[in-house]
Design a protein around this motif. Structure first.
Motif: not given
Length: 246
Positions: A24-26, A39-42, A48-52, A68-70
């Protein structure tokens, strides 16, 4: 045999729910209408720390410690209930894998639409392509060409119907809803025209509590866009159950 099947589907749904916060966060990305999609969130939505790898990004961010929520307290039970309910309704049939796919995709789609009023094409496309392939296999196994034809016709009818509603003046439907409507028509069409009609008619009724709640809370007005995808998805699940009870 149905009880072990439902239990297995429920556990699988719960397991799937553990990685849904990251998914969901992506895809819960906002952008104004008429502008290119970013771009889709990474990365972490908070810092904003990268979490690919989204399937590894459902827990606390290693940089800021926020989640991340929910969170999983929502996604795990929700996914378990949806997958278990779908398994109980469809039963031990060749079409079950297709409907479990729909249930698995329905949960993140609904949560994303509630957050950002978007129904991401990758998830809608997965439900479409996977549904077509799995229902074709089910049709071959059951030698039921009529069900396949009905599913295709229902997808076309729902797509055209929702597209017509979307272009009407002051319509609150977006074309994400149109695409989702066609996909849901495919699945419900497999079950029969009763399920198709039930799914279409139940959606606005199930959307009423959300609209009323937002109005009472002061978070929406007469012209405020409200997510319709969750009601469509819930209506499809309810229609699936109703079709099984007939």
């Amino acid at each position: 045999m149905l009880l072990p099947l439902v239990a297995t589907a429920t556990l699988a749904g719960a397991a799937w729910g553990t990685v849904l916060p990251g998914l969901v966060n992506r895809y819960a990305v906002e952008w104004p209408d008429g502008t290119p999609r970013p771009p889709w969130r990474q990365g972490c939505a908070h810092c904003g720390a990268v979490r690919t790898d989204w399937w590894l990004a459902s827990g606390a961010c290693p940089a800021c410690g926020l989640r991340p929520t929910p969170g999983r307290w929502i996604t795990v039970p929700l996914s378990a209930v949806v997958c278990g309910g779908v398994a109980a309704a469809v039963g031990v049939t060749p079409a079950l894998p297709a409907f479990l796919l729909l249930g698995a995709v329905a949960v993140p789609l609904a949560l994303i639409d509630l957050k950002v009023l978007r129904l991401p094409d990758p998830l809608v496309g997965a439900a479409l392509v996977g549904g077509v392939l799995l229902l074709v296999v089910a049709g071959v196994v059951e030698r039921d060409g009529a069900a396949l034809l009905r599913a295709g016709l229902a997808a076309l009818a729902c797509g055209v119907g929702y597209a017509t509603l979307a272009i009407l003046p002051r319509s609150q439907l977006g074309f994400g809803d149109v695409k989702l409507g066609a996909v849901l028509g495919l699945y419900l069409g497999w079950l029969g025209w009763f399920a198709v009609v039930a799914g279409v008619l139940l959606a606005p009724l199930l959307n009423l509590p959300l609209v009323i709640g937002l109005l009472i809370a002061g978070r929406a007005g007469r012209k405020t866009a409200v997510a319709y995808g969750p009601a469509m998805l819930l209506a499809a699940v309810v229609a699936t159950v109703l079709a099984a009870l007939r």
